[in-house]
Scaffold this motif. Sequence first.
Motif, PDB file in Angstrom:
ATOM      1  N   ALA A  30       3.382  -5.579   7.886  1.00 55.26           N
ATOM      2  CA  ALA A  30       2.302  -4.887   8.627  1.00 55.26           C
ATOM      3  C   ALA A  30       1.345  -4.461   7.873  1.00 55.26           C
ATOM      4  O   ALA A  30       0.284  -4.446   8.293  1.00 55.26           O
ATOM      5  CB  ALA A  30       2.999  -3.782   9.841  1.00 55.26           C
ATOM      6  N   LEU A  31       1.811  -3.559   6.881  1.00 57.88           N
ATOM      7  CA  LEU A  31       0.921  -3.109   6.149  1.00 57.88           C
ATOM      8  C   LEU A  31      -0.056  -4.273   5.201  1.00 57.88           C
ATOM      9  O   LEU A  31      -1.448  -3.947   4.869  1.00 57.88           O
ATOM     10  CB  LEU A  31       1.592  -2.418   4.826  1.00 57.88           C
ATOM     11  CG  LEU A  31       0.485  -1.509   3.776  1.00 57.88           C
ATOM     12  CD1 LEU A  31      -0.005  -0.483   4.383  1.00 57.88           C
ATOM     13  CD2 LEU A  31       1.817  -0.873   2.727  1.00 57.88           C
ATOM     14  N   ILE A  32       0.536  -5.186   4.850  1.00 54.51           N
ATOM     15  CA  ILE A  32      -0.304  -6.360   4.194  1.00 54.51           C
ATOM     16  C   ILE A  32      -0.958  -7.037   5.160  1.00 54.51           C
ATOM     17  O   ILE A  32      -2.255  -7.208   5.065  1.00 54.51           O
ATOM     18  CB  ILE A  32       0.589  -7.306   3.637  1.00 54.51           C
ATOM     19  CG1 ILE A  32       1.350  -6.757   2.231  1.00 54.51           C
ATOM     20  CG2 ILE A  32      -0.073  -8.582   3.093  1.00 54.51           C
ATOM     21  CD1 ILE A  32       2.553  -7.283   1.657  1.00 54.51           C
ATOM     22  N   GLY A  33      -0.783  -7.038   6.420  1.00 60.28           N
ATOM     23  CA  GLY A  33      -1.303  -7.672   7.285  1.00 60.28           C
ATOM     24  C   GLY A  33      -2.555  -6.871   7.951  1.00 60.28           C
ATOM     25  O   GLY A  33      -3.272  -7.487   8.622  1.00 60.28           O
ATOM     26  N   ALA A  34      -2.482  -5.771   7.692  1.00 61.13           N
ATOM     27  CA  ALA A  34      -3.382  -4.688   8.455  1.00 61.13           C
ATOM     28  C   ALA A  34      -4.879  -4.889   7.528  1.00 61.13           C
ATOM     29  O   ALA A  34      -5.801  -4.218   7.795  1.00 61.13           O
ATOM     30  CB  ALA A  34      -3.102  -3.406   8.394  1.00 61.13           C
ATOM     31  N   ASN A  35      -4.824  -5.977   6.499  1.00 60.25           N
ATOM     32  CA  ASN A  35      -6.214  -5.930   5.785  1.00 60.25           C
ATOM     33  C   ASN A  35      -6.705  -4.612   5.009  1.00 60.25           C
ATOM     34  O   ASN A  35      -7.819  -4.403   5.159  1.00 60.25           O
ATOM     35  CB  ASN A  35      -7.041  -6.707   6.555  1.00 60.25           C
ATOM     36  CG  ASN A  35      -7.023  -8.036   6.881  1.00 60.25           C
ATOM     37  OD1 ASN A  35      -5.987  -8.608   6.056  1.00 60.25           O
ATOM     38  ND2 ASN A  35      -7.359  -8.753   8.129  1.00 60.25           N
ATOM     39  N   GLY A  36      -5.611  -3.930   4.661  1.00 67.10           N
ATOM     40  CA  GLY A  36      -6.121  -2.771   3.979  1.00 67.10           C
ATOM     41  C   GLY A  36      -6.614  -3.095   2.659  1.00 67.10           C
ATOM     42  O   GLY A  36      -6.352  -4.243   2.252  1.00 67.10           O
ATOM     43  N   SER A  37      -6.903  -2.061   2.002  1.00 62.22           N
ATOM     44  CA  SER A  37      -7.638  -2.439   0.665  1.00 62.22           C
ATOM     45  C   SER A  37      -6.409  -2.578  -0.336  1.00 62.22           C
ATOM     46  O   SER A  37      -5.271  -2.058  -0.278  1.00 62.22           O
ATOM     47  CB  SER A  37      -8.343  -1.030   0.192  1.00 62.22           C
ATOM     48  OG  SER A  37      -7.481  -0.011  -0.331  1.00 62.22           O
ATOM     49  N   GLU A  38      -6.467  -3.592  -1.231  1.00 64.49           N
ATOM     50  CA  GLU A  38      -5.588  -4.237  -2.198  1.00 64.49           C
ATOM     51  C   GLU A  38      -5.082  -2.818  -2.988  1.00 64.49           C
ATOM     52  O   GLU A  38      -3.972  -2.817  -3.388  1.00 64.49           O
ATOM     53  CB  GLU A  38      -6.164  -5.238  -3.226  1.00 64.49           C
ATOM     54  CG  GLU A  38      -5.126  -5.737  -3.879  1.00 64.49           C
ATOM     55  CD  GLU A  38      -5.571  -6.991  -4.452  1.00 64.49           C
ATOM     56  OE1 GLU A  38      -5.223  -7.271  -5.605  1.00 64.49           O
ATOM     57  OE2 GLU A  38      -6.456  -7.859  -3.990  1.00 64.49           O
ATOM     58  N   GLU A  39      -6.059  -1.948  -3.127  1.00 63.73           N
ATOM     59  CA  GLU A  39      -5.536  -0.766  -4.240  1.00 63.73           C
ATOM     60  C   GLU A  39      -4.347  -0.045  -3.359  1.00 63.73           C
ATOM     61  O   GLU A  39      -3.473   0.426  -4.055  1.00 63.73           O
ATOM     62  CB  GLU A  39      -6.796  -0.052  -4.551  1.00 63.73           C
ATOM     63  CG  GLU A  39      -6.427   1.106  -5.495  1.00 63.73           C
ATOM     64  CD  GLU A  39      -7.722   1.691  -5.963  1.00 63.73           C
ATOM     65  OE1 GLU A  39      -7.533   3.068  -6.090  1.00 63.73           O
ATOM     66  OE2 GLU A  39      -8.545   1.202  -6.342  1.00 63.73           O
ATOM     67  N   LEU A  40      -4.955   0.334  -2.246  1.00 63.41           N
ATOM     68  CA  LEU A  40      -4.170   1.056  -1.550  1.00 63.41           C
ATOM     69  C   LEU A  40      -2.386   0.469  -1.424  1.00 63.41           C
ATOM     70  O   LEU A  40      -1.802   1.056  -1.435  1.00 63.41           O
ATOM     71  CB  LEU A  40      -4.504   1.192   0.260  1.00 63.41           C
ATOM     72  CG  LEU A  40      -3.720   1.678   0.988  1.00 63.41           C
ATOM     73  CD1 LEU A  40      -3.317   3.359   0.655  1.00 63.41           C
ATOM     74  CD2 LEU A  40      -4.486   1.818   2.454  1.00 63.41           C
TER      75      LEU A  40
END
Length: 111
Positions: A30-40
């Motif tokens: 879910a964290l990766i799929g949420a399209n959050g910043s790569e650094e986060l």
Amino acid sequence: MNFELLIPITFFVCIAYVIKVVVDARTRRALIGANGSEELVRSIMAGEDLRQRHSSLRWGITLLAVGAGFGMIEAAGWQQLTPGVIAVLAGVTGLGNLAYYFISRRMGAVA
């Protein structure tokens, strides 16, 4: 020893561990799929990796201390479960946790 009790306890521990692994994997997805910043994502994964290493360190040190406590009990020749035996085990467990605390502080100061 009642091995009939050991099987359900082991089964329960295995189920709990599988649930933990599945929940952790879904959280990562879910964290990766949420399209959050790569650094986060990298910082969260690095923090989780550090937490897992510290957990392993803590268990390793504590179990070594408990093993040393059982060795002391065996060397002393104590055969009965007495308050002294329990005190030795509680004391070495506490010493193991304190050793972990000081080692993790030193690791944190270096890193």
